[in-house]
Structures are given as structure tokens and as C-alpha cells.
Write an enzyme that holds these catalytic residues in place. Sequence first.
Site, PDB file in Angstrom:
ATOM      1  N   SER A 131      -4.749  -4.578 -11.408  1.00 36.80           N
ATOM      2  CA  SER A 131      -3.589  -5.412 -11.145  1.00 36.80           C
ATOM      3  C   SER A 131      -4.033  -6.867 -11.256  1.00 36.80           C
ATOM      4  CB  SER A 131      -3.017  -5.090  -9.763  1.00 36.80           C
ATOM      5  OG  SER A 131      -1.886  -5.889  -9.486  1.00 36.80           O
ATOM      6  N   TYR A 154       5.233 -11.741 -15.262  1.00 39.55           N
ATOM      7  CA  TYR A 154       3.959 -11.049 -15.039  1.00 39.55           C
ATOM      8  C   TYR A 154       3.892 -10.519 -13.609  1.00 39.55           C
ATOM      9  CZ  TYR A 154      -1.122 -10.282 -15.045  1.00 39.55           C
ATOM     10  OH  TYR A 154      -2.375  -9.726 -14.960  1.00 39.55           O
ATOM     11  N   LYS A 183       3.210  -6.513 -12.333  1.00 44.98           N
ATOM     12  CA  LYS A 183       2.097  -6.118 -11.475  1.00 44.98           C
ATOM     13  C   LYS A 183       2.578  -5.679 -10.090  1.00 44.98           C
ATOM     14  CE  LYS A 183      -1.305  -6.687 -14.348  1.00 44.98           C
ATOM     15  NZ  LYS A 183      -2.071  -5.521 -14.851  1.00 44.98           N
TER      16      LYS A 183
END
Length: 278
Positions: A135, A149, A153
Site C-alpha cells: 500500500s 491514489y 490504496k
Amino acid sequence: MANKVWFITGVSSGFGRVLAEEVVRNGDKVIGTVRQHRQLDEFNAIAEGKAFAYMMDVTNPDGVKATVEAAIKHLGRIEVLVNNAGFGFLGAVEEASVKEFREVMETNFFGALQVTQAVLPHMRRQGSGHIVQMSSVAGFRSTQGFGVYNASKFALEGMSEALAQEVAPLGIKVSIIEPGPFRTNFAGSSIKAAQQEMPEYESTARVFKNTILGYAGQQEGDPVKAAQVLLQVVDNENPPLRLPLGQTAYNAVRNKLQQVEQDLKNWESIATQTSFDD
């Protein structure tokens, strides 16, 4: 346990490549996935008989399944899965198109999910295994200009936290690794940006974008040291569910926990008064 078999996605460069090199240096075998034919021989040359490259695109479910089956047939087992393939994305939430959001999610979340689901039946039959989800500190704490993003994650971490509870009774471990800035190609060739730029976000998202692009090649983190930490995590009988890597990531996680704790204290008397009176 000596001579483990690792399956690592995205080993053509960056952290995946460094980790693969450390794995074979540690005496284990590694199956690494790449996306270009020219990268096959290059990866195989890391250590003859210990490093094996396979062509695979994590966004192709049939290809993922076929590659995992071929790897199992080749080496007989997979003890450690590392979902490393992915890329960064810069831009304000409003600037990014839904198409761009989907492309990031397809690789960073659905790609990791598909590989995980393909490997799990083999680990269940073994009664053992360790799934390592690469991650980011961005998967625990959001930052202006990084929302796309962050979303990918955060999704990976949410799924993996549930997965860890589901597979623990089956002898399978799950660890979520949250690196901060490391000196890889993440801020270079492994990052994309929204095509649209809006002047309203010059003082927020644009500042972050310029910061990220500006420190490419100057990040504080040493990927070799990070890989060595990951080897320790996999060798540990009680590995962490989450592990931030680097001082920047560690501080960011601690700061968010303190912020959440402060909100809980400030709003407890209101937030808890929602039950029926009877």
C-alpha cells in the site's frame, strides 16, 4: 523457513525489483511478473535457477489466473505473495475524470484483488502463506492533490483488513505495508497526472504535485533497507497487520491517529446520543 517461493508483481524496476533481488540473496526463489518481453531475460539473469520472470498484466483476469497456475506448476507452491504492481496519480478530485479514477483503481485495487483471489486457493490447500499488500502511507492518510491514489490504496487496505480476519483461521497471514517516500521511480515514470488542471487548485493540489515531482531521486527512503525489513516481516511468526516504512510515514500515521482521537474526544457527547430512549 528457508527456500520459500515468492510471487511478486511488478518487478521490472523500483521496489519490486529491489525486493526480488533481496529475496534471492536471502536464498529464496522468486517469480516476478513483468509487462514487456524484453524484461523477461533481464529478470531471469538476476539469479539463474532462483529468479523466474512471467509476462502478466494484473488488470487481465484470465492472464492472472493462467500465470499463477503456471507458477504453481513450475515451482509447486507459493509461500509469499507480494502485490506490488501499481502507479501513482496526481490531481485534485475535481480535476480527475471518472475514467482516470477507474484506470487507477483497475491496477492498484482490482489488480491486487485478482492476484490475491488467484493465489488464495493454493495457500488454502497448503494451510499456510503470507499475503503482502504494498500500500502506501497514502492508504492511511489522504493528502490534497492525491485523492485518486488515496482512494485506490484506501480500498486495498479496507479489503485487506477484512481478508486478514477471514484467512487467519486457515493459516494465512496478511500484512499491509505503507511506505513513505523512497528513492524509486515512483515520482518519475511510475506516476501519472490528471489531464485537466484547474486554477482553483493552484494553492492546494498543484503545490503537492510540484513537491512530489520535485523530489524525484531525492527521497529519504532506501529501497534496499525497506526490502530487508519486509524479509523480517515475512519471517516473523507474528507479523504486523500494518507497517509504515520510513520516518515520514511513521510520523504521518501517528499524526492522523492523534487527529482522529481528538475528534472522538471533542464529539463523543454528541456522536453517542443516537440510540432510542426506550
